[in-house]
Design an enzyme around this catalytic site. Structure first.
Site: not given
Ligand code: NDP
Ligand code: 2IT
Length: 445
Positions: A124, A164
């Site tokens: 990461k 992420d």
């Molecule tokens: P994005 O940046 O697209 O969206 C994040 C969302 O979560 C936004 O709505 C954001 O609000 C909110 N958020 C972020 N930080 C905080 C915080 N500290 N407190 C409250 N709300 C928060 O990210 P993703 O959708 O990609 O990621 C969301 C989660 O999913 C994370 O935990 C990530 O690690 C996990 N994840 C993502 C993957 C991927 O493929 N993208 C794969 C597997 C897991 P705001 O706009 O106000 O910051």
């Molecule tokens: O938390 C996760 O699994 C991700 N943000 C996706 C990682 C990736 O390499 O696609």
């Protein structure tokens, strides 16, 4: 191995890394008995080696904002373990990013990637840079400065970053562009790329869709249908939006969405038209949930998370770590919540996890339920090495199969004597065994 002794030692050595210690403690306590069935593991001190990252790269990122001021951020890449494949995992850009958070994410990624059935190690990276409020040019200059430091440490067979929090198609595009310039090669060193330059169809959808597929597998074990179920979703980014998208398609009611400023409630369930407007607002305009609530005439709760407010049957936290605490968990259970499937990484505090397991609900930890994202990243790597692109249908079918496989591994390793499936134990044990056996075969290094 005694999990308590190992944790005492790690706490002494890394006292300022609470998220890292939290993630490690959950894994080592749940695999302790299985680990101790293999005395050779202990002779090789395997668990301590597996808990500590192979390598941490950290650097300063200096860039210039639109006013010509020089700005400095910290950048990191935690290469946790490459026993079963090249390091693989996302990049997070958010003001809260620090080494503890990235170490927890890289540690979890190692077990998650092991579950996917694909050949990927765990990593990461990220920065305390926040893209929020920055212009496209500022984001581009930052991404270029970030990759300028990182590029020698990554590569298609070395370490493959992706998105992420705060890193989506725009940021991956900028990072890939600079990587390509520095490395002078066009390879699949990033995933989540644009479709025209090696990205996989379905990668944007994969985490959210995959989480819903995992949920369907869990519900099937109890003969429960998704149709008509009220689902509280948190977040409104990549994962939350595509989770809501699939839920609406399947006839479930999405009763909440949120961002770091507050929560919108949709007691009647989000319509397809509302989803389209929210998607446009969030992705194209980079808008806020409060603007969506106002435009739609929906109730908005500033500063609140959904869990105590959105009456629901199912919760799918999809924002960030530790967003469901013990009180939130008890509130969910009190209103009859029957399943929690985690889109975010480690969104439930240890106290919340204990509540869910004690209540014997269907509870899927992120490293199993959100593995669809990195799985399709793995499929993107496979397509890039073949120099071929698969159809959306082919990728989606493979994603469904992978999520069903991960569910099967959790059931196999997590079924308790009374029949209850402890998905935490199942995911941790299945993920651990594959990495552990590979590490044993490769000696001490
Ligand atoms: P994005 O940046 O697209 O969206 C994040 C969302 O979560 C936004 O709505 C954001 O609000 C909110 N958020 C972020 N930080 C905080 C915080 N500290 N407190 C409250 N709300 C928060 O990210 P993703 O959708 O990609 O990621 C969301 C989660 O999913 C994370 O935990 C990530 O690690 C996990 N994840 C993502 C993957 C991927 O493929 N993208 C794969 C597997 C897991 P705001 O706009 O106000 O910051
Ligand atoms: O938390 C996760 O699994 C991700 N943000 C996706 C990682 C990736 O390499 O696609």
């Amino acid at each position: 191995m005694k999990a308590t002794e190992l944790m005492d030692s790690l706490r002494r050595r890394f006292p300022n890394e609470p998220e890292y210690l939290q993630a490690v403690e959950e894994v080592v306590t749940s695999i302790e008995d299985v680990y101790n069935e293999y005395p050779a593991f202990e002779r090789y001190n395997l668990i301590e080696r597996l808990c500590m990252p192979d390598r941490v790269i950290s650097f300063r990122v200096s860039w210039t904002d639109d006013q010509g001021r020089v700005r400095n951020n910290m950048g990191y890449r935690v290469q946790h373990n490459n026993a079963i494949g090249p390091y693989k995992g996302g990049i997070r850009f958010h003001s809260s990013v620090n080494l503890s958070i990235l170490k927890f994410l890289a540690f979890e990624q190692t077990f998650k990637n092991s579950l996917t059935t694909l050949a990927m190690g765990g990593a990461k990276g990220g920065s305390d840079f926040s893209p929020r409020g920055k212009s496209d040019m500022e984001v581009m200059r930052f991404c270029q400065a970030f990759v300028n430091e990182l590029w020698r440490n990554i590569g298609a067979d070395t370490d493959v970053p992706a998105g992420d929090i705060g890193v989506g198609a725009r940021e991956v595009g900028f990072m890939f562009g600079w990587y390509k310039k520095m490395a002078r090669e066009f390879t699949g060193t990033f995933t989540g790329k644009g479709i025209s330059f090696g990205g996989s169809l379905m990668r944007p959808e994969a985490t959210g869709y995959g989480n819903v597929y995992f949920l369907l597998n869990m519900l099937a074990t109890r003969g429960i249908a998704i149709e008509g179920k009220r689902v509280a979703v948190s977040g409104s980014g990549n994962v939350a939006l595509y989770t809501a998208d699939k839920l609406i398609t399947l006839g479930a009611k999405v009763v909440s969405m949120s961002d770091s400023d507050g929560t919108v409630l949709l007691p009647e369930g989000m319509t397809r038209e509302q989803w389209d407007r929210l998607f446009e607002l969030k992705i194209a305009m980079r808008g806020r949930v409060s603007e969506f609530a106002e435009a739609e005439g929906l109730e908005y709760l500033p500063g609140e998370r959904p869990w105590k407010h959105a009456a629901c049957d199912i919760a799918m936290p999809s924002a960030t770590q530790n967003e469901i605490d013990g009180d939130d968990a008890r509130a969910l259970l009190a209103q009859g919540c029957l399943a929690v499937s985690e889109g975010a990484n480690m969104p439930s505090t240890p106290e919340a996890v204990r509540e869910f397991l004690a209540a014997r609900i269907l509870y899927a930890p992120g490293k199993a339920a959100n593995a669809g994202g990195v799985s399709v990243s793995g499929l993107e790597m496979a397509q890039n090495s073949q120099k071929l692109s698969w159809t959306a249908e082919e990728v989606d079918n493979r994603l469904r199969d992978i999520m069903a496989d991960i569910h099967g591994q959790c059931v196999e390793y997590g079924r308790q004597p009374d029949g209850y499936v402890n998905y935490v134990k199942g995911a941790n044990t299945a993920g651990f065994m594959k990495v552990a056996k590979a590490m044993m075969a490769q000696g001490i290094y």
